[in-house]
Motif scaffolding. Structure first.
Motif, mmCIF file in Angstrom:
data_model
loop_
_atom_site.group_PDB
_atom_site.id
_atom_site.type_symbol
_atom_site.label_atom_id
_atom_site.label_comp_id
_atom_site.label_asym_id
_atom_site.label_seq_id
_atom_site.Cartn_x
_atom_site.Cartn_y
_atom_site.Cartn_z
ATOM 1 N N ALA A 173 -15.923 4.532 -5.872
ATOM 2 C CA ALA A 173 -14.858 3.600 -5.496
ATOM 3 C C ALA A 173 -13.965 4.266 -4.452
ATOM 4 C CB ALA A 173 -14.048 3.226 -6.726
ATOM 5 N N LYS A 184 -9.619 -2.441 -8.163
ATOM 6 C CA LYS A 184 -9.815 -1.017 -8.429
ATOM 7 C C LYS A 184 -8.731 -0.541 -9.408
ATOM 8 C CE LYS A 184 -9.892 3.557 -7.085
ATOM 9 N NZ LYS A 184 -8.473 3.717 -6.906
ATOM 10 N N ASP A 185 -7.481 -0.978 -9.172
ATOM 11 C CA ASP A 185 -6.371 -0.662 -10.074
ATOM 12 C C ASP A 185 -6.206 -1.870 -11.016
ATOM 13 O OD1 ASP A 185 -5.038 1.884 -8.676
ATOM 14 O OD2 ASP A 185 -5.730 0.494 -7.139
ATOM 15 N N HIS A 245 -8.284 -1.031 1.368
ATOM 16 C CA HIS A 245 -7.077 -1.649 1.927
ATOM 17 C C HIS A 245 -7.463 -2.708 2.967
ATOM 18 C CE1 HIS A 245 -5.513 2.517 0.895
ATOM 19 N NE2 HIS A 245 -4.687 1.753 0.225
ATOM 20 N N LEU A 278 -1.608 -9.555 -2.226
ATOM 21 C CA LEU A 278 -2.985 -9.177 -2.550
ATOM 22 C C LEU A 278 -3.042 -7.779 -3.149
ATOM 23 C CD1 LEU A 278 -2.921 -10.757 0.481
ATOM 24 C CD2 LEU A 278 -5.286 -11.011 -0.237
ATOM 25 N N PHE A 279 -3.816 -7.661 -4.231
ATOM 26 C CA PHE A 279 -3.971 -6.388 -4.934
ATOM 27 C C PHE A 279 -5.450 -6.179 -5.251
ATOM 28 C CE2 PHE A 279 0.306 -7.840 -5.713
ATOM 29 C CZ PHE A 279 1.078 -6.683 -5.633
ATOM 30 N N THR A 334 0.845 -1.209 0.000
ATOM 31 C CA THR A 334 0.000 0.000 0.000
ATOM 32 C C THR A 334 0.878 1.255 0.000
ATOM 33 O OG1 THR A 334 -0.150 0.628 2.359
ATOM 34 C CG2 THR A 334 -1.527 -1.215 1.646
ATOM 35 N N PRO A 367 -12.052 -7.697 -5.026
ATOM 36 C CA PRO A 367 -13.072 -6.816 -5.611
ATOM 37 C C PRO A 367 -12.979 -5.364 -5.122
ATOM 38 C CG PRO A 367 -14.074 -8.647 -4.371
ATOM 39 C CD PRO A 367 -12.607 -8.779 -4.231
ATOM 40 N N ILE A 368 -13.549 -4.471 -5.920
ATOM 41 C CA ILE A 368 -13.536 -3.036 -5.580
ATOM 42 C C ILE A 368 -14.460 -2.770 -4.395
ATOM 43 C CG2 ILE A 368 -14.091 -0.710 -6.411
ATOM 44 C CD1 ILE A 368 -13.553 -1.669 -9.233
ATOM 45 N N LEU A 405 -8.278 -6.091 1.715
ATOM 46 C CA LEU A 405 -7.055 -6.828 1.342
ATOM 47 C C LEU A 405 -6.367 -7.382 2.588
ATOM 48 C CD1 LEU A 405 -7.552 -5.370 -1.405
ATOM 49 C CD2 LEU A 405 -5.135 -4.848 -1.483
ATOM 50 N N TYR A 437 0.592 13.772 -1.596
ATOM 51 C CA TYR A 437 -0.129 12.510 -1.386
ATOM 52 C C TYR A 437 -0.457 12.377 0.107
ATOM 53 C CZ TYR A 437 -1.783 7.827 -2.227
ATOM 54 O OH TYR A 437 -2.601 6.725 -2.321
HETATM 55 P P1 AMP Z 1 -2.793 2.210 -2.835
HETATM 56 O O1 AMP Z 1 -2.484 2.452 -1.390
HETATM 57 O O2 AMP Z 1 -3.782 3.170 -3.428
HETATM 58 O O3 AMP Z 1 -1.550 2.025 -3.682
HETATM 59 O O4 AMP Z 1 -3.544 0.808 -2.894
HETATM 60 C C1 AMP Z 1 -3.010 -0.345 -2.303
HETATM 61 C C2 AMP Z 1 -3.806 -1.547 -2.735
HETATM 62 O O5 AMP Z 1 -5.168 -1.372 -2.356
HETATM 63 C C3 AMP Z 1 -3.806 -1.743 -4.260
HETATM 64 O O6 AMP Z 1 -3.707 -3.121 -4.549
HETATM 65 C C4 AMP Z 1 -5.142 -1.193 -4.655
HETATM 66 O O7 AMP Z 1 -5.660 -1.768 -5.852
HETATM 67 C C5 AMP Z 1 -5.999 -1.585 -3.477
HETATM 68 N N1 AMP Z 1 -7.189 -0.725 -3.414
HETATM 69 C C6 AMP Z 1 -7.237 0.626 -3.419
HETATM 70 N N2 AMP Z 1 -8.514 1.062 -3.408
HETATM 71 C C7 AMP Z 1 -9.289 -0.047 -3.415
HETATM 72 C C8 AMP Z 1 -10.700 -0.271 -3.411
HETATM 73 N N3 AMP Z 1 -11.569 0.735 -3.414
HETATM 74 N N4 AMP Z 1 -11.139 -1.543 -3.413
HETATM 75 C C9 AMP Z 1 -10.278 -2.588 -3.421
HETATM 76 N N5 AMP Z 1 -8.937 -2.444 -3.418
HETATM 77 C C10 AMP Z 1 -8.442 -1.195 -3.408
#
Ligand code: AMP
Length: 281
Positions: A183, A149-150, A37, A145-146, A29, A174-175, A40, A71
Protein backbone atom coordinates in the motif's frame (compact mmCIF):
# COMPACT_ATOMS: atom_id res chain seq x y z
CA UNK A 1 -2.78 27.37 -8.61
CA UNK A 2 -2.93 29.50 -5.48
CA UNK A 3 -0.84 28.86 -2.38
CA UNK A 4 -2.73 30.02 0.71
CA UNK A 5 -1.15 30.01 4.14
CA UNK A 6 -3.58 32.19 6.07
CA UNK A 7 -6.77 30.88 7.65
CA UNK A 8 -8.60 34.13 6.94
CA UNK A 9 -7.54 34.24 3.29
CA UNK A 10 -8.62 30.62 2.80
CA UNK A 11 -12.03 31.20 4.31
CA UNK A 12 -12.57 34.42 2.31
CA UNK A 13 -11.70 32.59 -0.89
CA UNK A 14 -14.12 29.75 -0.08
CA UNK A 15 -16.89 32.16 0.87
CA UNK A 16 -16.50 33.97 -2.45
CA UNK A 17 -16.70 30.68 -4.37
CA UNK A 18 -19.76 29.63 -2.36
CA UNK A 19 -21.48 32.96 -3.08
CA UNK A 20 -21.04 32.17 -6.80
CA UNK A 21 -22.69 28.78 -6.19
CA UNK A 22 -19.43 26.96 -6.86
CA UNK A 23 -18.80 23.53 -5.33
CA UNK A 24 -15.70 23.13 -3.19
CA UNK A 25 -13.88 19.78 -2.92
CA UNK A 26 -11.26 19.24 -0.21
CA UNK A 27 -8.47 16.66 -0.08
CA UNK A 28 -6.74 16.82 3.32
CA UNK A 29 -3.12 15.61 3.27
CA UNK A 30 0.13 15.76 5.19
CA UNK A 31 2.03 16.11 1.93
CA UNK A 32 4.89 14.06 0.46
CA UNK A 33 2.41 13.14 -2.23
CA UNK A 34 2.16 9.75 -3.92
CA UNK A 35 -0.31 7.93 -6.19
CA UNK A 36 -2.74 7.45 -3.31
CA UNK A 37 -3.07 11.21 -2.83
CA UNK A 38 -3.24 11.62 -6.60
CA UNK A 39 -6.29 9.39 -6.92
CA UNK A 40 -8.07 11.53 -4.29
CA UNK A 41 -7.10 14.71 -6.14
CA UNK A 42 -8.32 13.31 -9.47
CA UNK A 43 -11.68 12.37 -7.98
CA UNK A 44 -11.86 15.73 -6.18
CA UNK A 45 -11.20 17.47 -9.50
CA UNK A 46 -14.30 15.74 -10.93
CA UNK A 47 -16.46 16.61 -7.95
CA UNK A 48 -15.61 20.24 -7.26
CA UNK A 49 -15.50 23.52 -9.18
CA UNK A 50 -12.71 24.53 -6.82
CA UNK A 51 -10.31 21.78 -5.70
CA UNK A 52 -8.49 22.54 -2.46
CA UNK A 53 -5.69 20.33 -1.16
CA UNK A 54 -4.69 21.02 2.41
CA UNK A 55 -1.10 20.24 3.30
CA UNK A 56 -0.51 20.30 7.03
CA UNK A 57 1.58 17.96 9.15
CA UNK A 58 -0.70 18.14 12.16
CA UNK A 59 1.28 18.05 15.42
CA UNK A 60 -1.86 17.20 17.39
CA UNK A 61 -2.17 13.74 15.85
CA UNK A 62 1.41 12.66 16.63
CA UNK A 63 2.30 11.07 19.96
CA UNK A 64 5.34 12.39 21.89
CA UNK A 65 7.48 9.46 20.69
CA UNK A 66 6.25 9.51 17.09
CA UNK A 67 7.81 10.81 13.87
CA UNK A 68 6.53 14.42 13.72
CA UNK A 69 10.01 15.94 13.35
CA UNK A 70 11.21 13.50 10.72
CA UNK A 71 7.93 13.16 8.78
CA UNK A 72 8.96 13.52 5.09
CA UNK A 73 8.38 16.95 3.58
CA UNK A 74 9.06 18.27 0.05
CA UNK A 75 6.89 21.25 -0.73
CA UNK A 76 8.32 22.03 -4.17
CA UNK A 77 7.69 18.47 -5.35
CA UNK A 78 4.18 18.43 -3.83
CA UNK A 79 3.39 21.72 -5.53
CA UNK A 80 4.24 20.32 -8.96
CA UNK A 81 2.26 17.10 -8.41
CA UNK A 82 -0.78 18.97 -7.06
CA UNK A 83 -0.74 21.45 -9.92
CA UNK A 84 -0.50 18.67 -12.51
CA UNK A 85 -3.52 17.00 -10.88
CA UNK A 86 -5.54 20.16 -11.41
CA UNK A 87 -5.55 21.50 -7.85
CA UNK A 88 -6.76 25.10 -7.62
CA UNK A 89 -5.56 25.89 -4.11
CA UNK A 90 -2.99 24.42 -1.77
CA UNK A 91 -3.91 25.43 1.76
CA UNK A 92 -0.70 25.05 3.77
CA UNK A 93 -0.93 26.89 7.07
CA UNK A 94 1.85 26.65 9.65
CA UNK A 95 1.18 25.41 13.18
CA UNK A 96 0.87 28.99 14.45
CA UNK A 97 -2.02 29.58 12.02
CA UNK A 98 -3.81 26.39 12.98
CA UNK A 99 -3.13 26.45 16.72
CA UNK A 100 -2.61 30.07 17.77
CA UNK A 101 -2.25 30.70 21.49
CA UNK A 102 -3.50 28.28 24.09
CA UNK A 103 -5.74 25.69 22.46
CA UNK A 104 -8.46 24.29 24.68
CA UNK A 105 -10.91 22.45 22.43
CA UNK A 106 -10.91 19.01 20.87
CA UNK A 107 -13.33 16.94 18.85
CA UNK A 108 -13.35 13.31 19.85
CA UNK A 109 -15.34 10.42 18.44
CA UNK A 110 -15.52 8.07 21.40
CA UNK A 111 -15.22 4.27 21.22
CA UNK A 112 -14.25 4.16 17.53
CA UNK A 113 -11.09 6.13 18.41
CA UNK A 114 -10.02 3.76 21.18
CA UNK A 115 -9.75 0.51 19.20
CA UNK A 116 -7.23 -0.83 16.62
CA UNK A 117 -4.74 2.00 15.86
CA UNK A 118 -6.27 4.03 18.70
CA UNK A 119 -4.98 1.50 21.23
CA UNK A 120 -1.37 1.86 20.12
CA UNK A 121 -1.66 5.55 19.31
CA UNK A 122 -3.68 7.10 22.16
CA UNK A 123 -4.91 10.59 21.25
CA UNK A 124 -4.10 10.13 17.56
CA UNK A 125 -7.69 10.18 16.30
CA UNK A 126 -8.61 13.05 18.60
CA UNK A 127 -5.89 15.01 16.80
CA UNK A 128 -7.22 13.89 13.42
CA UNK A 129 -10.88 14.73 14.08
CA UNK A 130 -9.98 18.08 15.61
CA UNK A 131 -7.85 19.15 12.64
CA UNK A 132 -10.36 17.82 10.09
CA UNK A 133 -13.16 19.74 11.84
CA UNK A 134 -10.98 22.86 11.71
CA UNK A 135 -10.22 22.29 8.01
CA UNK A 136 -13.95 21.90 7.30
CA UNK A 137 -14.64 25.20 9.11
CA UNK A 138 -11.86 27.00 7.23
CA UNK A 139 -12.19 25.54 3.72
CA UNK A 140 -16.02 25.14 3.86
CA UNK A 141 -16.02 22.20 1.42
CA UNK A 142 -19.16 20.59 0.02
CA UNK A 143 -17.29 17.33 -0.42
CA UNK A 144 -14.14 15.89 1.18
CA UNK A 145 -12.15 12.85 0.04
CA UNK A 146 -10.33 10.34 2.23
CA UNK A 147 -8.53 7.06 1.46
CA UNK A 148 -9.61 3.61 2.63
CA UNK A 149 -5.95 2.94 3.37
CA UNK A 150 -6.64 4.72 6.69
CA UNK A 151 -9.89 2.83 7.08
CA UNK A 152 -10.43 3.56 10.77
CA UNK A 153 -9.88 7.27 10.13
CA UNK A 154 -12.52 7.21 7.37
CA UNK A 155 -15.08 5.49 9.64
CA UNK A 156 -14.37 7.96 12.46
CA UNK A 157 -14.74 10.98 10.16
CA UNK A 158 -18.01 9.66 8.78
CA UNK A 159 -19.27 9.25 12.35
CA UNK A 160 -18.18 12.79 13.29
CA UNK A 161 -19.93 14.24 10.23
CA UNK A 162 -23.11 12.33 11.05
CA UNK A 163 -23.09 13.09 14.80
CA UNK A 164 -22.32 16.80 14.41
CA UNK A 165 -24.54 17.39 11.34
CA UNK A 166 -21.60 18.71 9.34
CA UNK A 167 -22.81 19.62 5.82
CA UNK A 168 -19.97 17.85 4.00
CA UNK A 169 -20.23 14.76 1.82
CA UNK A 170 -17.48 12.25 2.66
CA UNK A 171 -16.09 10.16 -0.18
CA UNK A 172 -13.99 7.07 0.59
CA UNK A 173 -11.45 6.10 -2.08
CA UNK A 174 -9.87 2.66 -2.69
CA UNK A 175 -6.31 1.83 -1.60
CA UNK A 176 -3.65 2.56 -4.22
CA UNK A 177 -0.77 0.08 -4.16
CA UNK A 178 2.77 -0.21 -5.52
CA UNK A 179 2.97 -2.63 -8.49
CA UNK A 180 4.10 -5.39 -6.09
CA UNK A 181 1.15 -4.85 -3.74
CA UNK A 182 2.54 -2.68 -0.94
CA UNK A 183 0.00 0.00 0.00
CA UNK A 184 1.39 3.40 -0.95
CA UNK A 185 2.31 5.57 2.01
CA UNK A 186 4.47 8.61 2.62
CA UNK A 187 6.13 6.55 5.37
CA UNK A 188 7.36 3.89 2.89
CA UNK A 189 10.36 6.18 2.36
CA UNK A 190 11.59 5.19 5.85
CA UNK A 191 11.97 1.52 4.82
CA UNK A 192 15.40 0.01 4.19
CA UNK A 193 15.64 -2.44 1.27
CA UNK A 194 15.24 -5.37 3.71
CA UNK A 195 12.32 -3.78 5.49
CA UNK A 196 10.69 -2.97 2.17
CA UNK A 197 10.90 -6.67 1.24
CA UNK A 198 9.49 -7.76 4.60
CA UNK A 199 6.73 -5.12 4.40
CA UNK A 200 5.35 -6.91 1.34
CA UNK A 201 4.23 -9.74 3.62
CA UNK A 202 1.31 -7.55 4.75
CA UNK A 203 -0.36 -7.29 1.34
CA UNK A 204 0.73 -10.86 0.52
CA UNK A 205 -0.90 -12.13 3.71
CA UNK A 206 -4.07 -10.18 2.98
CA UNK A 207 -4.32 -11.54 -0.54
CA UNK A 208 -3.70 -15.12 0.66
CA UNK A 209 -6.48 -14.64 3.23
CA UNK A 210 -8.68 -13.23 0.49
CA UNK A 211 -7.97 -16.23 -1.76
CA UNK A 212 -8.93 -18.56 1.10
CA UNK A 213 -12.07 -16.51 1.73
CA UNK A 214 -12.98 -16.84 -1.95
CA UNK A 215 -12.79 -20.63 -1.70
CA UNK A 216 -15.64 -20.36 0.81
CA UNK A 217 -13.71 -20.32 4.09
CA UNK A 218 -15.57 -18.00 6.47
CA UNK A 219 -13.57 -18.83 9.60
CA UNK A 220 -12.25 -15.49 10.92
CA UNK A 221 -9.66 -17.17 13.14
CA UNK A 222 -8.19 -19.04 10.19
CA UNK A 223 -8.18 -15.97 7.94
CA UNK A 224 -6.45 -13.96 10.68
CA UNK A 225 -3.87 -16.74 11.19
CA UNK A 226 -2.97 -16.69 7.50
CA UNK A 227 -2.10 -12.99 7.72
CA UNK A 228 -0.36 -13.31 11.11
CA UNK A 229 1.82 -16.21 9.91
CA UNK A 230 2.83 -14.39 6.75
CA UNK A 231 3.79 -11.26 8.69
CA UNK A 232 5.61 -13.18 11.42
CA UNK A 233 7.63 -15.32 9.04
CA UNK A 234 8.95 -12.23 7.27
CA UNK A 235 10.15 -10.74 10.53
CA UNK A 236 7.61 -7.95 10.94
CA UNK A 237 6.26 -7.19 14.38
CA UNK A 238 2.49 -7.45 14.45
CA UNK A 239 0.46 -4.75 16.15
CA UNK A 240 -2.96 -6.19 15.30
CA UNK A 241 -4.69 -8.36 12.71
CA UNK A 242 -8.47 -8.45 13.03
CA UNK A 243 -11.63 -9.15 11.09
CA UNK A 244 -13.90 -6.22 11.88
CA UNK A 245 -17.33 -4.87 11.08
CA UNK A 246 -16.84 -1.90 8.73
CA UNK A 247 -19.33 0.28 10.62
CA UNK A 248 -18.61 -0.47 14.28
CA UNK A 249 -14.94 -1.52 13.96
CA UNK A 250 -15.81 -4.30 16.42
CA UNK A 251 -14.50 -7.84 15.82
CA UNK A 252 -16.83 -9.52 13.35
CA UNK A 253 -17.45 -12.85 11.74
CA UNK A 254 -16.18 -13.24 8.18
CA UNK A 255 -19.74 -14.24 7.32
CA UNK A 256 -20.93 -10.70 8.06
CA UNK A 257 -21.97 -8.56 5.11
CA UNK A 258 -19.51 -5.79 5.77
CA UNK A 259 -16.45 -7.50 7.18
CA UNK A 260 -12.90 -6.30 6.57
CA UNK A 261 -9.48 -7.61 7.57
CA UNK A 262 -7.36 -4.84 9.06
CA UNK A 263 -3.65 -5.02 9.82
CA UNK A 264 -1.02 -2.91 11.53
CA UNK A 265 2.60 -4.05 11.80
CA UNK A 266 6.08 -2.66 12.30
CA UNK A 267 8.90 -3.01 9.79
CA UNK A 268 11.78 -1.90 12.01
CA UNK A 269 10.42 1.25 13.62
CA UNK A 270 8.04 2.05 10.75
CA UNK A 271 4.40 1.38 11.46
CA UNK A 272 2.46 0.18 8.41
CA UNK A 273 -1.28 -0.35 8.00
CA UNK A 274 -3.36 -2.08 5.36
CA UNK A 275 -6.77 -3.68 4.96
CA UNK A 276 -9.03 -5.53 2.55
CA UNK A 277 -12.78 -5.84 2.33
CA UNK A 278 -14.20 -9.37 2.59
CA UNK A 279 -16.67 -8.76 -0.17
CA UNK A 280 -19.17 -11.44 -1.02
CA UNK A 281 -19.42 -12.10 -4.73
P1 AMP B 1 -1.78 11.44 4.53
O1 AMP B 1 -1.06 12.50 3.74
O2 AMP B 1 -0.99 10.18 4.74
O3 AMP B 1 -2.41 11.98 5.80
O4 AMP B 1 -3.00 10.97 3.63
C1 AMP B 1 -3.91 11.89 3.08
C2 AMP B 1 -5.08 11.14 2.50
O5 AMP B 1 -4.62 10.24 1.50
C3 AMP B 1 -5.82 10.29 3.54
O6 AMP B 1 -7.21 10.37 3.30
C4 AMP B 1 -5.30 8.91 3.25
O7 AMP B 1 -6.20 7.88 3.61
C5 AMP B 1 -5.12 8.95 1.75
N1 AMP B 1 -4.16 7.92 1.33
C6 AMP B 1 -2.91 7.71 1.81
N2 AMP B 1 -2.35 6.64 1.22
C7 AMP B 1 -3.28 6.14 0.37
C8 AMP B 1 -3.31 5.04 -0.53
N3 AMP B 1 -2.28 4.21 -0.66
N4 AMP B 1 -4.43 4.84 -1.25
C9 AMP B 1 -5.51 5.66 -1.13
N5 AMP B 1 -5.54 6.72 -0.30
C10 AMP B 1 -4.44 6.97 0.43
Amino acid sequence: MKIVTSVHEMRDLSMKERSKNKTIALVPTMGYLHEGHLSLLKEGRQRGDMLVMSLFVNPMQFGPKEDLAKYPRDFERDKKIAERAGTDVIFCPDSGQMYPGPFKTAVEVTELSGVLCGKTRPGHFKGVTTVVMKLFNIVLPHVALFGEKDFQQLVIIRQMVKDLNIPVEIIGMPIIREPDGLARSSRNIYLSADERRSALSISRGLSKAMDTFKTGNRNSTELISIVKNEIKSSGLKEDYVEVIDECTLEPASATANNARIVVAAYAGSTRLIDNVSLEKE
